[in-house]
Write a protein that holds these residues in place. Structure first.
Motif, PDB file in Angstrom:
ATOM      1  N   GLN A   1       6.791  -1.093   5.785  1.00 38.79           N
ATOM      2  CA  GLN A   1       6.968  -0.199   4.643  1.00 38.79           C
ATOM      3  C   GLN A   1       7.572  -0.895   3.430  1.00 38.79           C
ATOM      4  O   GLN A   1       7.132  -0.663   2.296  1.00 38.79           O
TER       5      GLN A   1
ATOM      6  N   ASN B   1       5.013  -2.877   1.603  1.00 35.48           N
ATOM      7  CA  ASN B   1       4.132  -1.927   0.922  1.00 35.48           C
ATOM      8  C   ASN B   1       4.770  -1.421  -0.366  1.00 35.48           C
ATOM      9  O   ASN B   1       4.110  -1.294  -1.397  1.00 35.48           O
TER      10      ASN B   1
ATOM     11  N   TYR C   1       3.442  -2.158  -4.224  1.00 36.70           N
ATOM     12  CA  TYR C   1       3.204  -1.055  -5.168  1.00 36.70           C
ATOM     13  C   TYR C   1       4.070  -1.225  -6.417  1.00 36.70           C
ATOM     14  O   TYR C   1       3.578  -1.089  -7.546  1.00 36.70           O
TER      15      TYR C   1
ATOM     16  N   SER D   1      -2.031   1.099  -4.810  1.00 37.61           N
ATOM     17  CA  SER D   1      -2.008   1.667  -3.463  1.00 37.61           C
ATOM     18  C   SER D   1      -1.231   2.973  -3.420  1.00 37.61           C
ATOM     19  O   SER D   1      -0.399   3.254  -4.280  1.00 37.61           O
ATOM     20  N   ARG D   2      -1.525   3.751  -2.379  1.00 36.82           N
ATOM     21  CA  ARG D   2      -0.841   5.018  -2.133  1.00 36.82           C
ATOM     22  C   ARG D   2      -0.506   5.136  -0.648  1.00 36.82           C
ATOM     23  O   ARG D   2      -1.305   4.787   0.206  1.00 36.82           O
ATOM     24  N   PHE D   3       0.660   5.656  -0.361  1.00 35.32           N
ATOM     25  CA  PHE D   3       1.131   5.858   1.010  1.00 35.32           C
ATOM     26  C   PHE D   3       0.307   6.943   1.701  1.00 35.32           C
ATOM     27  O   PHE D   3       0.033   7.994   1.118  1.00 35.32           O
TER      28      PHE D   3
ATOM     29  N   SER E   1       3.697   1.169   7.904  1.00 37.17           N
ATOM     30  CA  SER E   1       2.994   2.289   7.275  1.00 37.17           C
ATOM     31  C   SER E   1       1.573   1.919   6.891  1.00 37.17           C
ATOM     32  O   SER E   1       1.213   0.737   6.834  1.00 37.17           O
TER      33      SER E   1
ATOM     34  N   VAL F   1      -1.378   2.357   3.941  1.00 38.90           N
ATOM     35  CA  VAL F   1      -1.632   2.702   2.548  1.00 38.90           C
ATOM     36  C   VAL F   1      -3.129   2.611   2.280  1.00 38.90           C
ATOM     37  O   VAL F   1      -3.890   2.031   3.059  1.00 38.90           O
TER      38      VAL F   1
ATOM     39  N   THR G   1      -5.858   3.322  -4.381  1.00 34.04           N
ATOM     40  CA  THR G   1      -5.698   4.564  -5.139  1.00 34.04           C
ATOM     41  C   THR G   1      -7.026   5.170  -5.580  1.00 34.04           C
ATOM     42  O   THR G   1      -7.284   6.361  -5.347  1.00 34.04           O
TER      43      THR G   1
ATOM     44  N   SER H   1      12.683   5.203   1.980  1.00 38.34           N
ATOM     45  CA  SER H   1      11.915   4.291   1.126  1.00 38.34           C
ATOM     46  C   SER H   1      12.623   4.036  -0.196  1.00 38.34           C
ATOM     47  O   SER H   1      12.547   2.924  -0.747  1.00 38.34           O
TER      48      SER H   1
ATOM     49  N   PHE I   1       3.520   6.624  -5.704  1.00 38.50           N
ATOM     50  CA  PHE I   1       3.236   6.021  -4.409  1.00 38.50           C
ATOM     51  C   PHE I   1       3.074   7.081  -3.320  1.00 38.50           C
ATOM     52  O   PHE I   1       2.251   6.945  -2.411  1.00 38.50           O
TER      53      PHE I   1
END
Length: 323
Positions: free
Chosen positions: A86, A89, A93, A99-101, A214, A216, A219, A297, A318
């Motif tokens: 995480q 990640n 970002y 990127s998106r979680f 995590s 991701v 986007t 986070s 994110f």
């Protein structure tokens, strides 16, 4: 996911179930990447059991060990999904990765640890000693969290040696060139078994919120293909359920996607991991909890911002897919 929650409010169960399958007439080609690590390997269960195929996805899972390429790959859309820890990640970002979680995959609850020689009995005994770790990895955040909560020392009181990666830190300890190291499995168990007097001062079981893995997604891809994102999420949850119900069969599948990894290796690693299925993710995504994924986070983002490795600590966008 926000879109599916809205659908749940207006569609009957039968129609909602069908909405989880990719709606396009033709199978969609999708690529996911991660390195060799048991925490990500339930994705091989999803592949072997046909969970991706059932959802209309032709999933190509690529094992990429060079993590320095991840930000470029996810930003360019060369891969659509990426699994890693995480805080990397978050750093990617925060430094411009597109990127998106999506979800939390697992937490280390003993798979990482601070191992020391027999003469070092407490964290305070590290004063003046040589300790190897990778300052760019989750290990660094874990180490300083443990030091802050369990010792009177600061980082400056210890001879911290920044290694190229966590595996190198473990090898340095086993080679006798340092007095302690932050390492993960399988080097963690190997060091404890082979180095006389070696023992753990602290492990990720003491601070499970410090090392999370995590998933991701790119986007633009998520915005254009929310059905695929939902299908991948559902496949992960099915894989976790299968693993819990059929561990021996699952471990064989999880090992099969990696080179030189056995089901026995996977079974050993699993002892130090907590996997997050649907219920665990729902609990972790509860913003009212002080231990939510958002709070945890944010602590990570603030830490890396302070260390000069993040351009921003604003994670609002994110997490837009799960808020």
């Amino acid at each position: 996911m926000k879109n599916m929650k809205k659908l749940a409010a207006i569609l009957p169960v039968a129609l909602l179930s069908s909405a989880l399958t990719v709606s396009a007439a033709e199978t969609k080609d999708v690529t996911m990447a991660f390195c060799t690590w048991t925490g990500y390997s339930p994705m091989f269960i999803a592949q072997e059991k046909g969970y991706f195929e059932e959802a209309g996805l032709n999933m190509d899972i690529q094992v990429i060990e060079d993590e320095s390429t991840y930000a470029v790959l996810i930003t360019k859309g060369s891969i659509q999904f990426l699994a890693t820890a995480q805080d990397p990640n978050i750093k990617m970002y925060a430094n411009g990765a597109d990127s998106r979680f999506v979800l939390t995959m697992d937490a280390s609850v003993g798979a990482d640890g601070l191992v020391a020689t027999g003469d070092i009995e407490t964290l305070d005994d590290l004063a003046g000693k040589k300790l190897a770790l990778d300052k760019s990895a989750s290990s660094y955040y874990f180490f300083l969290t443990a030091l802050e909560n369990g010792s009177s020392l600061t980082e400056d009181d210890i001879q911290v040696i920044d290694m190229g990666d966590t595996t190198e830190a473990g090898l340095a300890f086993m080679g006798g060139s340092v007095d302690a190291a932050i390492m993960w499995e399988p080097e963690l168990s190997e060091a404890l078994e082979t180095v006389e007097g070696a023992h753990t001062l602290v492990t990720s079981a003491d601070y499970p919120e410090t090392i999370l893995d995590s998933l991701v997604v790119n986007t633009a891809y998520a915005e254009e293909n929310p059905d695929v994102v939902e299908a991948v999420e559902e496949a992960w949850y099915k894989a976790i359920d299968f693993m819990k119900e059929n561990p021996e069969e699952a471990y064989e599948m999880m090992a099969s996607g990696f080179e030189e990894v056995t089901a026995e290796d996977v079974a050993s690693d699993v002892n130090g991991l907590q996997f997050y299925g649907r219920e665990e993710n729902e609990a972790l995504n509860d913003e009212s909890s002080e231990d939510s994924i958002f709070a945890v986070s944010q602590d990570m983002a603030d830490f890396w911002m302070e260390k000069g490795e993040c351009e921003t600590d604003d994670l609002t966008d994110f997490f837009e897919l799960v808020k």
